[in-house]
Design a protein around this motif. Sequence first.
Motif, mmCIF file in Angstrom:
data_model
loop_
_atom_site.group_PDB
_atom_site.id
_atom_site.type_symbol
_atom_site.label_atom_id
_atom_site.label_comp_id
_atom_site.label_asym_id
_atom_site.label_seq_id
_atom_site.Cartn_x
_atom_site.Cartn_y
_atom_site.Cartn_z
ATOM 1 N N ASP A 25 32.163 6.573 -6.689
ATOM 2 C CA ASP A 25 32.067 7.936 -7.195
ATOM 3 C C ASP A 25 32.789 8.785 -6.688
ATOM 4 O O ASP A 25 32.971 9.176 -5.146
ATOM 5 C CB ASP A 25 30.575 8.298 -7.030
ATOM 6 N N GLU A 26 33.817 9.765 -7.355
ATOM 7 C CA GLU A 26 34.699 10.459 -6.918
ATOM 8 C C GLU A 26 34.239 11.589 -5.651
ATOM 9 O O GLU A 26 34.833 12.020 -4.978
ATOM 10 C CB GLU A 26 35.589 11.014 -7.755
ATOM 11 N N ARG A 27 32.865 11.905 -6.261
ATOM 12 C CA ARG A 27 32.228 12.707 -5.262
ATOM 13 C C ARG A 27 32.245 12.311 -3.722
ATOM 14 O O ARG A 27 31.712 13.023 -2.739
ATOM 15 C CB ARG A 27 30.953 13.376 -5.880
ATOM 16 N N LEU A 28 31.905 11.148 -3.619
ATOM 17 C CA LEU A 28 31.479 10.371 -2.243
ATOM 18 C C LEU A 28 32.812 10.085 -1.535
ATOM 19 O O LEU A 28 32.749 9.601 -0.354
ATOM 20 C CB LEU A 28 30.720 9.276 -2.575
ATOM 21 N N LEU A 29 34.064 10.035 -2.254
ATOM 22 C CA LEU A 29 35.115 9.424 -1.636
ATOM 23 C C LEU A 29 36.046 10.152 -0.694
ATOM 24 O O LEU A 29 35.807 11.445 -0.836
ATOM 25 C CB LEU A 29 36.228 8.891 -2.665
ATOM 26 N N VAL A 30 36.546 9.783 0.396
ATOM 27 C CA VAL A 30 37.194 10.252 1.305
ATOM 28 C C VAL A 30 38.768 9.925 0.644
ATOM 29 O O VAL A 30 39.109 9.152 0.029
ATOM 30 C CB VAL A 30 37.434 9.416 2.537
ATOM 31 N N GLU A 31 39.639 11.035 0.959
ATOM 32 C CA GLU A 31 41.031 11.152 0.300
ATOM 33 C C GLU A 31 41.866 9.663 0.770
ATOM 34 O O GLU A 31 41.594 9.218 1.910
ATOM 35 C CB GLU A 31 41.899 12.226 0.969
ATOM 36 N N LYS A 32 42.375 9.192 -0.477
ATOM 37 C CA LYS A 32 43.234 7.848 -0.167
ATOM 38 C C LYS A 32 42.314 6.649 -0.152
ATOM 39 O O LYS A 32 42.947 5.699 0.105
ATOM 40 C CB LYS A 32 44.213 8.204 0.746
ATOM 41 N N ARG A 33 41.189 6.737 -0.581
ATOM 42 C CA ARG A 33 40.345 5.506 -0.599
ATOM 43 C C ARG A 33 39.676 5.164 -2.186
ATOM 44 O O ARG A 33 39.183 6.212 -2.490
ATOM 45 C CB ARG A 33 39.183 5.641 0.593
ATOM 46 N N ASP A 34 39.789 4.181 -2.624
ATOM 47 C CA ASP A 34 39.427 4.046 -3.911
ATOM 48 C C ASP A 34 37.785 3.801 -3.959
ATOM 49 O O ASP A 34 37.122 3.658 -5.114
ATOM 50 C CB ASP A 34 39.831 2.834 -4.290
ATOM 51 N N PHE A 35 37.179 3.578 -2.866
ATOM 52 C CA PHE A 35 35.683 3.174 -2.853
ATOM 53 C C PHE A 35 35.124 3.518 -1.530
ATOM 54 O O PHE A 35 35.741 3.607 -0.442
ATOM 55 C CB PHE A 35 35.488 1.826 -3.497
ATOM 56 N N ALA A 78 26.677 4.121 5.754
ATOM 57 C CA ALA A 78 28.260 3.830 5.774
ATOM 58 C C ALA A 78 28.752 3.412 7.079
ATOM 59 O O ALA A 78 29.961 3.266 6.977
ATOM 60 C CB ALA A 78 29.020 5.137 5.229
ATOM 61 N N ASP A 79 27.629 3.358 8.054
ATOM 62 C CA ASP A 79 27.955 2.912 9.420
ATOM 63 C C ASP A 79 27.586 1.316 9.384
ATOM 64 O O ASP A 79 26.517 1.108 9.517
ATOM 65 C CB ASP A 79 27.304 3.806 10.222
#
Length: 80
Positions: A25-35, A78-79
Amino acid sequence: MKVREIQEHLSKLDPELEVVCYSEDERLLVEKRDFILFDILAVNSTNAKRLRLEDGTPYLKFEKGPDSAVITTIEVTADF
């Protein structure tokens, strides 16, 4: 997805495999990461009312009442 459906999928796998969740989901992603990866902390059931916030975001109000139902929740982090 229903508990039955998750059980059906998991029953076809090696029960010793580790389970992780991920989202593209693009709303959850950090820049340059696909998932983004999530580790499962807990699986429970609780009473909740499903609703949407003013901006349309799906939300749960954890309470027992006439508009609530028992649902299964999977708590993730996510930790790792």
